[in-house]
Design an enzyme around this catalytic site. Structure first.
Site, PDB file in Angstrom:
ATOM      1  CB  SER A 170      -0.961  -0.049   1.198  1.00 25.69           C
ATOM      2  OG  SER A 170      -2.049   0.810   1.002  1.00 25.69           O
ATOM      3  CG  ASP A 297      -7.168  -3.665  -3.003  1.00 19.77           C
ATOM      4  OD1 ASP A 297      -7.821  -2.934  -2.249  1.00 19.77           O
ATOM      5  OD2 ASP A 297      -5.927  -3.735  -2.989  1.00 19.77           O
ATOM      6  CG  HIS A 325      -5.485  -2.752   0.368  1.00 21.69           C
ATOM      7  ND1 HIS A 325      -5.022  -2.397  -0.883  1.00 21.69           N
ATOM      8  CD2 HIS A 325      -4.823  -1.942   1.243  1.00 21.69           C
ATOM      9  CE1 HIS A 325      -4.140  -1.432  -0.777  1.00 21.69           C
ATOM     10  NE2 HIS A 325      -3.993  -1.134   0.501  1.00 21.69           N
TER      11      HIS A 325
END
Length: 346
Positions: A170, A297, A325
């Site tokens: 991320s 996601d 995610h």
């Protein structure tokens, strides 16, 4: 409806009462299990905090090779029948540094660490500044250099002849981009795991802009903002409510991992993700980058991930079906397979 209740026989009433009691017991059992799960996750988080008091600063930011369990062979289907020694012959860099995303900490990689250790690699997970059990006040983390300092310190202490494989999740992708720019000679490969693979001059927040809205309205209106220096000062971070986190990050993750995350995640420093990252063609541009897409996601949609790949093409792209995610929770075996495959690329 009244007649229906009046005409209920004694047997019906008895059965109805028994059913209600069973449902009550079932609900109480479910609540008890949820409470136990919460306590276990909280206990783990407290234990991590206690570790930070027991070891020195550098060790408190790391979760590394602690497992004593090992396998003699790698029997996974992607090994193509090769033994573990044969696989390891193709891996020149065995040090894998795992960098978490926003709000997370080194704790989130526990499954990945165990799997990489079983494959005889050397994983280490770092807490970024103000994350996990790092004691830095989140409000004081205002730049990417501040946020990435634990990673920078680690790379600076590496022997001259050692390199690492960086894995960034991320917004941790911006941190490994920063590392590629400043420590390119220390990095063999960089793996962006549904991550902010920014271009030169881009802010990590810009990657999420299409999901969250543009930066200005977010800064002015978001109820998730944290004012660490007081309401009369600019916001210092943000943190989603539990319900939002569940929907954004954990739509496919096991309940136990979600419970751990709920008691372990910390506010996200705002300054680093709003900073424009400077990247050069000579250093960052010459690095070996790989991107891992997560196809279920909700935080960083597959379309946005495809856009990142098109705008800043990496050397290779891998995809994990059915992953939210957080593939280290929802698809740990698939993630392990991809990391090992990338590590073997000459």
């Amino acid at each position: 409806m009244g007649n229906r209740f009046i005409c209920m026989t004694k047997k019906d009433a008895k059965d109805h009462g028994s059913k209600s009691k069973r449902m009550g017991r079932s609900q109480r059992k479910l609540l008890a299990e949820e409470e136990l799960l919460h306590r276990q996750a909280l206990s783990m988080a407290i234990h991590q905090h206690q570790l930070s008091q027991r070891f020195d600063g550098s060790m408190s930011r790391r979760i590394g090779s602690t497992s004593s369990r090992r396998r003699n062979d790698l029997s996974d289907p992607f090994s193509n029948g090769k033994s573990l020694p044969e696989l390891l012959e193709n891996i020149q860099t065995k040090n894998v540094v795992l960098i978490h995303g926003e709000g997370f900490g080194a704790w989130c990689w526990y499954k990945t660490i165990a799997l990489l250790e079983e494959s005889k690699l050397n994983p280490i997970a770092l807490d970024l500044a103000g994350s996990g059990i790092d004691l830095t006040n989140t409000s004081s983390v205002t730049t990417m250099a501040d946020y990435s300092k634990p990673l920078s310190n680690y790379l600076q202490t590496l022997p001259e002849d050692e390199k690492v494989i960086l894995v960034g999740h991320s917004t941790g992708g911006a941190c490994i981009s920063y590392a590629l720019e400043h420590f390119s000679q220390k990095v063999s490969k960089a793996i962006f795991l549904c991550a902010t693979m920014v271009s030169d001059g881009q802010r990590p927040f810009d990657v999420f802009a299409e999901e969250l809205g543009s930066a200005e309205p977010f800064m002015q209106e978001s109820k998730f903002l944290v004012y660490g220096n007081g309401r009369d000062q600019p916001p210092t971070g943000f943190m989603f409510e539990k319900q939002q986190m569940r929907g954004l990050y954990f739509n496919q993750s096991p309940a136990k991992d979600v419970a751990l995350a709920m008691v372990s995640m910390r506010p996200i420093p705002l300054g680093p993700i709003m900073e424009k990252i400077s990247l050069s063609a000579e250093k960052y541009g010459a690095s070996r980058r790989f991107f891992v897409q997560t196809l279920d996601d909700h935080a960083l949609s597959p379309d946005i991930q495809e856009k990142l790949v098109r705008e800043n093409p990496p050397e290779g792209v891998f995809k994990i079906k059915g992953s939210d995610h957080c593939p280290f929770f929802s698809k740990p075996q698939s993630l392990h397979k991809i990391l090992l495959e990338i590590a073997q690329i000459p």
